[in-house]
Design a protein around this motif. Structure first.
Motif, PDB file in Angstrom:
ATOM      1  N   GLU A 113     -12.590  -3.399  11.018  1.00  0.00           N
ATOM      2  CA  GLU A 113     -11.645  -3.786  10.151  1.00  0.00           C
ATOM      3  C   GLU A 113     -10.514  -4.787   9.750  1.00  0.00           C
TER       4      GLU A 113
ATOM      5  N   PRO B   8      -6.795   4.834   1.243  1.00  0.00           N
ATOM      6  CA  PRO B   8      -6.507   4.085   1.687  1.00  0.00           C
ATOM      7  C   PRO B   8      -5.596   4.302   2.587  1.00  0.00           C
TER       8      PRO B   8
ATOM      9  N   PRO C 241      -4.383   1.852   5.963  1.00  0.00           N
ATOM     10  CA  PRO C 241      -4.157   1.106   7.117  1.00  0.00           C
ATOM     11  C   PRO C 241      -2.675   1.635   7.699  1.00  0.00           C
TER      12      PRO C 241
ATOM     13  N   ASN D 197       0.680  -1.215  -0.215  1.00  0.00           N
ATOM     14  CA  ASN D 197       0.231  -0.099   0.621  1.00  0.00           C
ATOM     15  C   ASN D 197       1.058   1.064   0.345  1.00  0.00           C
TER      16      ASN D 197
ATOM     17  N   ARG E  32      -0.103   0.104   6.845  1.00  0.00           N
ATOM     18  CA  ARG E  32       0.803   0.178   4.588  1.00  0.00           C
ATOM     19  C   ARG E  32       1.660   0.067   4.449  1.00  0.00           C
TER      20      ARG E  32
ATOM     21  N   ALA F 266      -9.547  -3.370   4.395  1.00  0.00           N
ATOM     22  CA  ALA F 266      -8.897  -3.169   5.367  1.00  0.00           C
ATOM     23  C   ALA F 266      -9.682  -1.639   5.716  1.00  0.00           C
TER      24      ALA F 266
ATOM     25  N   SER G 184       1.885  -3.849   4.449  1.00  0.00           N
ATOM     26  CA  SER G 184       0.406  -5.142   4.074  1.00  0.00           C
ATOM     27  C   SER G 184       0.602  -4.870   2.682  1.00  0.00           C
TER      28      SER G 184
ATOM     29  N   THR H 242     -11.365   0.837   2.132  1.00  0.00           N
ATOM     30  CA  THR H 242     -10.340   0.354   1.230  1.00  0.00           C
ATOM     31  C   THR H 242     -11.172  -0.203  -0.099  1.00  0.00           C
TER      32      THR H 242
ATOM     33  N   ASN I  97      -5.283  -5.670   1.424  1.00  0.00           N
ATOM     34  CA  ASN I  97      -6.087  -4.590   1.673  1.00  0.00           C
ATOM     35  C   ASN I  97      -7.605  -4.685   1.158  1.00  0.00           C
TER      36      ASN I  97
END
Ligand SMILES: Cc1cc2nc3c(=O)[nH]c(=O)nc-3n(C[C@H](O)[C@H](O)[C@H](O)COP(=O)(O)OP(=O)(O)OC[C@H]3O[C@@H](n4cnc5c(N)ncnc54)[C@H](O)[C@@H]3O)c2cc1C
Length: 453
Positions: free
Chosen positions: A411, A130, A132, A114, A135, A148, A138, A159, A143
């Motif tokens: 989430e 998005p 998280p 991400n 990020r 996520a 992941s 997401t 995601n």
């Protein structure tokens, strides 16, 4: 364990299949230490979409379960192995295929991190929203498979709100494209949205087209400390109802103390709660000034506001450290409930009382603006009584969230951790319908069995 088919799978792939027990063990779990996990038989490192197709066809013909795995940062056991499965690792498919400024979309393979995509599009003045907290570690595929969330959801959504199209491999190896580039699209059922959050149970995402936004305006930031958790919760509800905020986070005293101990940020550890607010609205500074008034009206101990972006980023650092700081205190059982925002004061109070009743330390932090809280139970895993109290407290918190009209997961997903709560949450008719949808995608039930639904 028998592995009489692994040579045949290697031949079909034209590449070795990993069967070493120690290596398999390191791919058997995600980041939820207490979620149930089984023992895999083989690990396939996909190098191409063809590898995914070959693996699924092979497994489907022989009814071998397949658990898709990306970065393994999940917090609900979604990527945990099941007994006798193939772990299909897709993190190696990590190319950004293209960024199209005209349609404001990016096409990526599922293993792209991400944070890597976010940086790449930011360099072109665009924003992949998005965010998280994971990020940087992941993947976009993970995601999407978990739908996520993150701090920015309050304003920009989760997401799934940013997924335009998917390329999916079904259990029998069929390659499917869902969605499209247009913003409007009502052709048939929305299968893209169905796959979002399905935790690898409906198919393997091998490519995603995600939507990009213009770069956000620089945010203004507020940090407030409160004498009581209730004052903080009521200020949160008021600020959330009346302002264009891009972030509204909370940390209780246990969490603030743990973060301060770890970072020496000199936070006010005597306060019952810390609330962090950001706005990237056109009138961000005035919006934050109005939030400051709300905090004072709710008896804040101290409030700090800044329009300086770097200072704001540093202040948010405290929130990013919440989970690692609590993890230093003992074994943690991290929860992920969400309640309608007016119920936040009551939910926070119930969590506090649950901790007191069981004599447990519970640090609560979370995305207060969308009611998503992460009560984190700290306990001693070696002490059976402490572990049993932790699970009882976890159970009470999840059930309290349902009682207050909330959800068992905001989430992180159901994974293997929250299976027991899905029936009570959605009801048997809806759960049975989910099972029929799963059967339509995956008639032999090989994809991540026992997860998500
Ligand atoms: C420090 C930390 C902070 C976190 N913060 C957040 C947060 O703020 N918000 C949040 O929502 N989560 C957060 N998480 C949880 C986790 O990062 C997310 O759930 C993330 O989306 C998982 O991505 P992953 O690449 O690690 O996927 P994995 O953990 O490998 O897999 C997650 C699930 O997706 C499935 N899956 C993965 N890839 C595919 C694919 N290509 N096709 C089909 N299915 C697939 C897996 O089978 C599994 O069910 C955090 C975790 C950590 C460790």
């Amino acid at each position: 364990m028998s592995a009489d088919w692994t040579d045949a799978l290697a031949t079909a792939l034209g590449a070795p299949v990993q069967t070493d027990a120690d290596i398999l063990a390191s791919f058997a779990r995600d980041q939820a230490p207490l979620a149930p996990a089984g023992t895999p038989i083989a690990l396939v490192r996909a190098r191409s979409i063809d590898d995914v197709v070959t693996t699924l066809r092979f497994a489907n013909e022989r009814r071998i379960p397949v658990v898709t795995r990306a970065a393994g940062t999940g917090l609900a056991g979604g990527a945990n192995a099941v007994d006798g499965c193939i772990v299909l690792l897709v993190s190696g498919l990590d190319r950004i295929v293209g960024i199209d400024e005209a349609t404001r979309t990016a096409v990526v393979e599922p293993g792209v991190l991400n944070g890597v995509l976010a940086k790449e599009v930011a360099a072109r003045g665009l924003n992949y929203a998005p965010d998280p907290a994971s990020r940087d570690i992941s993947t976009i595929g993970g995601n999407i498979a978990t739908n996520a969330g993150g701090a920015c959801c309050l304003k920009y959504g989760v997401t799934g709100d940013h997924v335009a199209a998917l390329k999916l491999v079904l259990a029998d190896g069929t390659v499917l494209r869902t969605g499209g580039l247009t913003k409007k699209n009502v052709a048939g059922l929305d299968l893209t949205r169905l796959v979002v959050g399905s935790e690898g149970t409906l198919g393997v995402i091998v490519e995603a087209t995600v939507r990009l936004l213009p770069a956000p305006r620089p945010p203004s930031t507020l940090v407030a400390f409160f004498e009581t958790l209730d004052d903080a919760a009521r200020a949160i509800v008021t600020m959330n109802a009346g302002a264009d905020l891009s972030l509204l986070e909370v940390m209780d005293q246990v969490t603030v103390s743990a973060v301060d101990e770890m970072t020496r940020m000199d936070l006010d550890t005597s306060a019952a709660a810390l609330v962090l607010v950001q706005s990237d609205a056109r009138d961000a500074s005035a919006t934050i000034a109005r939030c400051e008034e709300v905090c004072h009206r709710h008896a804040a101990k101290s409030v700090l506001c800044t329009d300086d972006v770097e200072e704001g980023r540093l202040l948010l650092g405290a929130r990013r450290m919440a989970l690692p700081a609590l993890e230093r205190k003992g074994t943690t059982l991290l929860d992920d409930v969400a309640v309608p925002t007016p119920a936040i004061p009551e939910m926070l109070d119930r969590i506090r009382r649950t901790g007191e009743r069981h004599g447990l330390v519970i640090g609560t932090f979370g995305h207060a603006g969308d009611g998503n809280l992460h009560p984190t139970i700290v306990f001693d895993r070696a002490d059976a009584a402490s572990a049993s109290s932790a699970f009882e407290a976890f159970d009470e918190i999840v059930r309290d969230a349902m009682r207050l009209g909330g959800t068992i997961s905001g989430e992180h997903g159901i994974g293997s951790l929250k299976q027991a709560y899905l029936g009570p949450m959605v009801g048997e008719a809806e759960r049975a319908l989910m099972a029929r949808i799963k059967a339509a995608f995956d008639p032999n039930g090989i994809l991540n069995p026992g997860k998500a639904l």
